[in-house]
Design a protein around this motif. Sequence first.
Motif, PDB file in Angstrom:
ATOM      1  N   ARG A 141      13.359   7.705  -8.012  1.00 42.73           N
ATOM      2  CA  ARG A 141      13.062   9.118  -8.132  1.00 42.73           C
ATOM      3  C   ARG A 141      11.842   9.423  -7.291  1.00 42.73           C
ATOM      4  O   ARG A 141      11.408  10.550  -7.188  1.00 42.73           O
ATOM      5  CB  ARG A 141      12.853   9.552  -9.579  1.00 42.73           C
ATOM      6  CG  ARG A 141      14.132   9.986 -10.263  1.00 42.73           C
ATOM      7  CD  ARG A 141      13.849  10.663 -11.576  1.00 42.73           C
ATOM      8  NE  ARG A 141      13.197  11.947 -11.385  1.00 42.73           N
ATOM      9  CZ  ARG A 141      13.854  13.103 -11.229  1.00 42.73           C
ATOM     10  NH1 ARG A 141      15.154  13.121 -11.227  1.00 42.73           N
ATOM     11  NH2 ARG A 141      13.196  14.223 -11.070  1.00 42.73           N
ATOM     12  N   GLY A 142      11.262   8.404  -6.713  1.00 45.47           N
ATOM     13  CA  GLY A 142      10.135   8.613  -5.809  1.00 45.47           C
ATOM     14  C   GLY A 142       8.818   8.852  -6.494  1.00 45.47           C
ATOM     15  O   GLY A 142       7.839   9.210  -5.856  1.00 45.47           O
ATOM     16  N   GLU A 143       8.749   8.670  -7.838  1.00 44.94           N
ATOM     17  CA  GLU A 143       7.527   9.011  -8.555  1.00 44.94           C
ATOM     18  C   GLU A 143       6.938   7.856  -9.360  1.00 44.94           C
ATOM     19  O   GLU A 143       5.750   7.854  -9.655  1.00 44.94           O
ATOM     20  CB  GLU A 143       7.814  10.161  -9.546  1.00 44.94           C
ATOM     21  CG  GLU A 143       8.350  11.427  -8.929  1.00 44.94           C
ATOM     22  CD  GLU A 143       7.304  12.190  -8.147  1.00 44.94           C
ATOM     23  OE1 GLU A 143       6.136  11.783  -8.153  1.00 44.94           O
ATOM     24  OE2 GLU A 143       7.643  13.183  -7.515  1.00 44.94           O
ATOM     25  N   ALA A 144       7.728   6.878  -9.748  1.00 45.85           N
ATOM     26  CA  ALA A 144       7.344   5.974 -10.832  1.00 45.85           C
ATOM     27  C   ALA A 144       6.025   5.249 -10.600  1.00 45.85           C
ATOM     28  O   ALA A 144       5.069   5.428 -11.376  1.00 45.85           O
ATOM     29  CB  ALA A 144       8.458   4.967 -11.089  1.00 45.85           C
ATOM     30  N   LEU A 145       5.926   4.410  -9.594  1.00 39.76           N
ATOM     31  CA  LEU A 145       4.737   3.581  -9.416  1.00 39.76           C
ATOM     32  C   LEU A 145       3.479   4.412  -9.177  1.00 39.76           C
ATOM     33  O   LEU A 145       2.463   4.215  -9.853  1.00 39.76           O
ATOM     34  CB  LEU A 145       4.960   2.575  -8.285  1.00 39.76           C
ATOM     35  CG  LEU A 145       4.066   1.334  -8.289  1.00 39.76           C
ATOM     36  CD1 LEU A 145       4.137   0.613  -9.628  1.00 39.76           C
ATOM     37  CD2 LEU A 145       4.471   0.387  -7.159  1.00 39.76           C
ATOM     38  N   PRO A 146       3.474   5.367  -8.251  1.00 38.56           N
ATOM     39  CA  PRO A 146       2.263   6.187  -8.091  1.00 38.56           C
ATOM     40  C   PRO A 146       1.973   7.057  -9.310  1.00 38.56           C
ATOM     41  O   PRO A 146       0.804   7.334  -9.604  1.00 38.56           O
ATOM     42  CB  PRO A 146       2.563   7.041  -6.854  1.00 38.56           C
ATOM     43  CG  PRO A 146       4.036   7.001  -6.684  1.00 38.56           C
ATOM     44  CD  PRO A 146       4.478   5.685  -7.217  1.00 38.56           C
TER      45      PRO A 146
ATOM     46  N   ARG B  69       0.826  -1.211   0.000  1.00 36.84           N
ATOM     47  CA  ARG B  69       0.000   0.000   0.000  1.00 36.84           C
ATOM     48  C   ARG B  69       0.859   1.260   0.000  1.00 36.84           C
ATOM     49  O   ARG B  69       0.571   2.225  -0.694  1.00 36.84           O
ATOM     50  CB  ARG B  69      -0.950  -0.011   1.211  1.00 36.84           C
ATOM     51  CG  ARG B  69      -2.103  -1.006   1.082  1.00 36.84           C
ATOM     52  CD  ARG B  69      -3.115  -0.802   2.197  1.00 36.84           C
ATOM     53  NE  ARG B  69      -2.554  -1.210   3.480  1.00 36.84           N
ATOM     54  CZ  ARG B  69      -2.706  -2.423   4.001  1.00 36.84           C
ATOM     55  NH1 ARG B  69      -3.402  -3.337   3.339  1.00 36.84           N
ATOM     56  NH2 ARG B  69      -2.183  -2.727   5.170  1.00 36.84           N
ATOM     57  N   LEU B  70       1.944   1.214   0.771  1.00 40.28           N
ATOM     58  CA  LEU B  70       2.815   2.390   0.886  1.00 40.28           C
ATOM     59  C   LEU B  70       3.558   2.683  -0.417  1.00 40.28           C
ATOM     60  O   LEU B  70       3.814   3.841  -0.755  1.00 40.28           O
ATOM     61  CB  LEU B  70       3.814   2.168   2.021  1.00 40.28           C
ATOM     62  CG  LEU B  70       4.595   3.389   2.517  1.00 40.28           C
ATOM     63  CD1 LEU B  70       3.638   4.459   3.027  1.00 40.28           C
ATOM     64  CD2 LEU B  70       5.573   2.976   3.611  1.00 40.28           C
ATOM     65  N   SER B  71       3.881   1.630  -1.181  1.00 37.18           N
ATOM     66  CA  SER B  71       4.650   1.814  -2.427  1.00 37.18           C
ATOM     67  C   SER B  71       3.891   2.633  -3.456  1.00 37.18           C
ATOM     68  O   SER B  71       4.488   3.159  -4.403  1.00 37.18           O
ATOM     69  CB  SER B  71       5.007   0.458  -3.034  1.00 37.18           C
ATOM     70  OG  SER B  71       3.854  -0.189  -3.548  1.00 37.18           O
ATOM     71  N   LEU B  72       2.577   2.760  -3.293  1.00 35.81           N
ATOM     72  CA  LEU B  72       1.758   3.488  -4.256  1.00 35.81           C
ATOM     73  C   LEU B  72       1.504   4.927  -3.838  1.00 35.81           C
ATOM     74  O   LEU B  72       0.713   5.628  -4.460  1.00 35.81           O
ATOM     75  CB  LEU B  72       0.433   2.755  -4.459  1.00 35.81           C
ATOM     76  CG  LEU B  72       0.611   1.396  -5.156  1.00 35.81           C
ATOM     77  CD1 LEU B  72      -0.581   0.493  -4.910  1.00 35.81           C
ATOM     78  CD2 LEU B  72       0.833   1.598  -6.651  1.00 35.81           C
ATOM     79  N   LYS B  73       2.189   5.367  -2.801  1.00 34.25           N
ATOM     80  CA  LYS B  73       2.100   6.767  -2.378  1.00 34.25           C
ATOM     81  C   LYS B  73       3.326   7.516  -2.880  1.00 34.25           C
ATOM     82  O   LYS B  73       4.416   6.958  -2.956  1.00 34.25           O
ATOM     83  CB  LYS B  73       2.007   6.871  -0.851  1.00 34.25           C
ATOM     84  CG  LYS B  73       0.726   6.253  -0.277  1.00 34.25           C
ATOM     85  CD  LYS B  73       0.634   6.498   1.209  1.00 34.25           C
ATOM     86  CE  LYS B  73      -0.662   5.911   1.770  1.00 34.25           C
ATOM     87  NZ  LYS B  73      -1.849   6.597   1.213  1.00 34.25           N
ATOM     88  N   ARG B  74       3.142   8.780  -3.200  1.00 31.59           N
ATOM     89  CA  ARG B  74       4.243   9.572  -3.747  1.00 31.59           C
ATOM     90  C   ARG B  74       5.390   9.677  -2.759  1.00 31.59           C
ATOM     91  O   ARG B  74       5.189   9.839  -1.563  1.00 31.59           O
ATOM     92  CB  ARG B  74       3.763  10.981  -4.127  1.00 31.59           C
ATOM     93  CG  ARG B  74       2.800  10.992  -5.314  1.00 31.59           C
ATOM     94  CD  ARG B  74       2.593  12.400  -5.804  1.00 31.59           C
ATOM     95  NE  ARG B  74       3.864  12.968  -6.269  1.00 31.59           N
ATOM     96  CZ  ARG B  74       4.175  14.266  -6.166  1.00 31.59           C
ATOM     97  NH1 ARG B  74       3.347  15.095  -5.573  1.00 31.59           N
ATOM     98  NH2 ARG B  74       5.314  14.695  -6.627  1.00 31.59           N
ATOM     99  N   HIS B  75       6.612   9.585  -3.314  1.00 36.31           N
ATOM    100  CA  HIS B  75       7.864   9.734  -2.577  1.00 36.31           C
ATOM    101  C   HIS B  75       8.107   8.608  -1.574  1.00 36.31           C
ATOM    102  O   HIS B  75       8.926   8.749  -0.676  1.00 36.31           O
ATOM    103  CB  HIS B  75       7.937  11.098  -1.865  1.00 36.31           C
ATOM    104  CG  HIS B  75       7.875  12.249  -2.823  1.00 36.31           C
ATOM    105  ND1 HIS B  75       6.827  13.132  -2.835  1.00 36.31           N
ATOM    106  CD2 HIS B  75       8.696  12.615  -3.810  1.00 36.31           C
ATOM    107  CE1 HIS B  75       7.035  14.020  -3.792  1.00 36.31           C
ATOM    108  NE2 HIS B  75       8.167  13.731  -4.399  1.00 36.31           N
ATOM    109  N   ALA B  76       7.398   7.512  -1.735  1.00 34.48           N
ATOM    110  CA  ALA B  76       7.695   6.342  -0.910  1.00 34.48           C
ATOM    111  C   ALA B  76       8.805   5.544  -1.591  1.00 34.48           C
ATOM    112  O   ALA B  76       8.765   5.327  -2.803  1.00 34.48           O
ATOM    113  CB  ALA B  76       6.449   5.476  -0.750  1.00 34.48           C
TER     114      ALA B  76
END
Length: 580
Positions: A97-102, A71-78
């Motif tokens: 870069r903290g952006e890809a997945l979300p 769940r956390l991996s889909l938040k920005r900058h996680a």
Amino acid sequence: MTCRIKLLPPELVNKIAAGEVVERPASVVKELVENSLDAGADRIEVSFEAGGLGSILVRDNGQGMAPDEARLSLKRHATSKISDETDLFRVASLGFRGEALPAVASVSRLTLTTRPVEASAATRVILEGGRLVSVEEIGAPPGTSVEVRDLFFNTPARLKFLKSDRTESSWIKEAFIRLALARPQVFFRLSETGQALLNLAPAAGAGDRLVELLGPEVGQGLIPIEHDHPAVRVSGLVSSPETTRANSRSIFGYVNGRHVRDRVILAGIMAGYEGRLVKGRFPVALVFLDLEPGTVDVNVHPAKLEVRFRHAGAIHLALKQAVSGALRAEERFIWSLAEPGQGQAGPEPRLAESRPSFGRPERSAFEPGRSGIREPAPLPVDRPEPSLSHDRLDFRFLGLYAGLYLVGQSGPDLVLIDQHAAHERILFEQLKASPGQSQPLLLPLNVTLTPLEAEVLAGSLEQLAKLGLAVEPFGPRGLSFVVKSLPAPLSGTDPAGLVQDLAAKLSGGRAGMEPEGLLAALARSACRQAIKAGQEMSPQEAASLLEALGRLSGPLTCPHGRPILRRLTRAEIDRGFRRQ
């Protein structure tokens, strides 16, 4: 007018971030596969439909995530890759870069399924346009799979800037190849609409993976490079100066395992070939730079495609020394084979065996000549020097200059003829005069292209066949073609080199799809395989060129408008020597 400052809503912020990171479907593939590699996967499967706009699925056997991490991996900058400011400037992984997945999730319908090896069940998270739909526990094997559907469904303006499904598919293949080259020990599979395009078993080394992807004809010309410099360690493979391409797309550079497009790297590699390449030609190269993470900034580009070196000059020098040193060693090696030592009947067999080989090219029984012009019989000893009789010029051959120009006299004037431009015009006129006439090859010849080159060549096959160049797709990957015949005027041309050069020109947008543009591209490509800048011509070849040039009725320019000859009048020469 009053300008009011306000905070943007999170949904719009996510879409802006997605616009920086997710340029096209290939960007999604790149980001997701890099995450798989960072997770330690040694088996990665990618499948897509409709050029990636319908769906993209990336499945790996790497380290999965626990439910809270998923769940956390889909938040920005996680991220799991940095923990403080110091780490930010010493990034050694591929994915941060903290952006890809979300960012991907914000512009698609995304399903993440992940399971650590020690867990008994997997976690499935479903999002739509970045909005959480559901989280549930399901059965699934260890590892992670990410399915992306309906990319850009909620940003229709982005869709307008994308190309056809076939073009987007070629971009995905390009991205996949760059990733697979960096990790030859990893199993990779790429499928499109259920059909396997690439099935890459773990390879013994980078050279074997490169040959598998770019074709066996590359293998015999690869030279290993290895060089240690205080600032960087350089390793990899480069092609011999005889194995070249018309553009730099077959030069692959990696910094700490990350593929990048960088002018410092390209310039350093080309500097190593100084004096060995024809102008406008590029080698095949697979080059790895390993350096201290703190000496390179990988966060200067949203998609991590560019880097900034702290010691750019040292990187350039190290690459130049690595490439030039390897080429010099290879030249000495070849010389030792050609020139046996005193008292030897021939070269030591062990020398021949010591040279690395990365696969053997499939050769045709067709042996290409040196040019597409039929060479005359050898000149008799008492025959006059080659000459050109044209309605606008009488040319008496005097000699060659710089391997580029035929030097002659016309009346009191000095005349220079550009041998390359002249040959290009001759071939162009011969092609125009014999539309559709072809010369079958004794044995068909296989050619492997890059995805973008393959895509544009596939779209031109019907028109090329009308010009006498018969090329057909070969194999399920969509990257290989079989050359079956050449236009009759080009029967002495290297078929593989001709098709590779032509595809590169077409994919670079330098030739139109209209017949005249294709004819010009064919002539120029054939000329590249024949009389080249820097190649010394024999008197017989000069005679052949001048005789063919004398029969021309067209303008004395190449098909692209570059002049074939330049006249220096006696008055101009006298002024240069202050005789006037």
